[in-house]
Design a protein around this motif. Structure first.
Motif, mmCIF file in Angstrom:
data_model
loop_
_atom_site.group_PDB
_atom_site.id
_atom_site.type_symbol
_atom_site.label_atom_id
_atom_site.label_comp_id
_atom_site.label_asym_id
_atom_site.label_seq_id
_atom_site.Cartn_x
_atom_site.Cartn_y
_atom_site.Cartn_z
ATOM 1 N N ASP A 1 45.310 42.463 38.686
ATOM 2 C CA ASP A 1 46.243 42.104 39.750
ATOM 3 C C ASP A 1 45.516 41.449 40.926
ATOM 4 O OD1 ASP A 1 48.245 43.185 38.264
ATOM 5 O OD2 ASP A 1 48.669 44.876 39.601
ATOM 6 N N GLY A 2 46.275 40.671 41.668
ATOM 7 C CA GLY A 2 45.775 40.069 42.898
ATOM 8 C C GLY A 2 46.155 40.904 44.102
ATOM 9 N N ILE A 3 45.210 41.093 45.005
ATOM 10 C CA ILE A 3 45.448 41.846 46.234
ATOM 11 C C ILE A 3 45.143 40.943 47.415
ATOM 12 C CG2 ILE A 3 44.797 43.883 47.588
ATOM 13 C CD1 ILE A 3 43.960 45.167 44.888
ATOM 14 N N VAL A 4 46.097 40.791 48.289
ATOM 15 C CA VAL A 4 45.977 39.887 49.429
ATOM 16 C C VAL A 4 45.249 40.583 50.573
ATOM 17 C CG1 VAL A 4 47.256 38.611 51.203
ATOM 18 C CG2 VAL A 4 48.028 38.570 48.809
ATOM 19 N N ILE A 5 44.325 39.855 51.202
ATOM 20 C CA ILE A 5 43.722 40.278 52.462
ATOM 21 C C ILE A 5 43.776 39.102 53.428
ATOM 22 C CG2 ILE A 5 42.202 41.996 51.423
ATOM 23 C CD1 ILE A 5 39.903 39.999 51.604
ATOM 24 N N THR A 6 43.769 39.398 54.728
ATOM 25 C CA THR A 6 43.817 38.339 55.738
ATOM 26 C C THR A 6 42.437 38.178 56.342
ATOM 27 O OG1 THR A 6 44.720 40.011 57.254
ATOM 28 C CG2 THR A 6 46.259 38.452 56.286
#
Length: 377
Positions: free
Chosen positions: A106-111
């Motif tokens: 899975d892809g996990i978003v971070i800023t």
């Protein structure tokens, strides 16, 4: 008496990472350790435990209850007892939540730029990192986040609030918009609020779970950063009112990894250290003004916009004309900052400066920066 008044000689007696990584002639203003003495109430609680040989396993809800009391008093956030549970340190707690709510691949978003362990925890455990840049003003880019959340493999968003390294404090409107996007796209919102108490006077921190739309979120936090208790591992999971399913999926050991002395220390800080952290925040706000003035006077090419969260300063050194500002200031100036590349590959020209230090230490560091540029000219 000021909190950040320890001398360099006193601080060099420490055996921790901040003070042992570099040579003795280097001023360390890098990793997030405070140059402060221990809160007396924390020391007293630990002394009492040691006097009684109280070094077994943790028991009870004192730590969770202390957090709930602080959240209610500071932010008007009322939490039910079952919403707050003990865990390990914050990043291990984040890992447990992500392991429970996402799948390998899975892809996990971070800023970005963001605290380096965010990259490690999203990319090092059979998931992959989906970086979304903050705006030029350091705010959340809602359009870019919406586009990232729409990708079919993205299943979680790991948010830092307040943001490290920029010091941005997210508004209720921003948190609402983010939470609504997460719900719309079926993305699990996981929030690190470890810096929540360290906010400049006059600014209000908004807890994620104070936002009605964010009740599917899981927040992780501890007293570790605000009271300089990294040596005592003790974190908390705070589940939104609609996040019971996410917490139930946590592995059994996730809720059993708190250290007993850690829970004692963090509880004492939360119970008895609210005035202390207010004073620390006021001193840090003054340090931000000091850094602004010093850079303006001595390094006008460096760009720094003080933000109200954390005790960390995010400084753009692009106009100084250095190939690697971190390396230059370390070798030529004998001062250690955190290199910007650790927070984002696009920020090699930035450094993060730890302002939880004495005004004397901060002044000497900037003077060394300026002197190093004169030597290089």
């Amino acid at each position: 008496m000021t909190i950040f008044s320890l001398t360099e000689a006193e601080l060099r007696q420490r055996r921790s990472l901040k003070w042992q990584t570099y040579d003795a002639d280097v001023l360390p203003l890098w990793v997030a350790e405070m140059d402060s003495a221990m809160l007396p109430a924390v020391r007293a609680s630990l002394d009492a435990a040691l006097d009684h040989g109280d070094t077994g396993y943790p028991f009870g809800d004192d730590y969770a209850d202390a957090y709930r009391a602080s959240a209610a008093a500071r932010w008007g956030l009322d939490l039910a007892a079952q919403q707050v549970r003990r865990g390990g340190d914050v990043m291990n707690a984040v890992l447990c939540v992500l392991e429970a709510t996402t799948n390998p691949g899975d892809g996990i978003v971070i800023t970005t730029p963001v605290y380096p362990p965010f990259w490690q925890v999203t990319n090092g455990y059979r998931r992959h990192t989906v970086p979304v840049a903050l705006t030029a003003e350091g705010r959340l880019d809602l359009d870019a986040l919406a586009a990232a959340f729409a990708e079919p493999d993205v299943t979680a968003f790991l948010l830092c609030s307040p943001h490290n390294p920029t010091g941005t404090v997210h508004t209720a409107q921003e948190l609402t918009a983010v939470a609504e996007l997460c719900v719309a796209h079926g993305v699990q919102l996981v929030v690190d609020e470890i810096h929540a108490w360290l906010i400049d006077p006059g600014t209000t921190f908004v807890p994620t779970l104070a936002v009605p739309a964010a009740q599917r979120a899981v927040v992780v936090t501890s007293a570790g950063k605000s009271w300089n208790l990294a040596a005592f591992k003790a974190g908390l999971y705070i589940a939104g009112s609609e996040a019971d399913g996410a917490v139930r999926r946590l592995p059994p050991l996730a809720l059993q990894s708190t250290g007993h002395l850690g829970a004692i220390a963090h509880t004492a800080a939360l119970r008895h250290g609210q005035d202390w952290v207010d004073q620390a925040s006021a001193e840090i706000a003054a340090h931000k003004r000091l850094l602004t003035d010093l850079l303006h006077a001595l390094l006008p090419g460096a760009r720094y916009r003080a933000e109200p969260g954390t005790y960390l300063a995010w400084v753009d050194c692009t106009r100084l004309g250095l190939e690697d500002p971190y390396a230059h200031f370390l070798t030529a100036g004998r001062v250690a900052f955190s290199p910007g590349r650790n927070f984002s590959p696009e920020h090699r020209q930035w450094v993060r400066i730890n302002l939880a230090a004495s005004p004397t230490m901060i002044t000497r560091a900037v003077e060394r920066m300026a002197a190093s540029l004169r030597l290089a000219a």
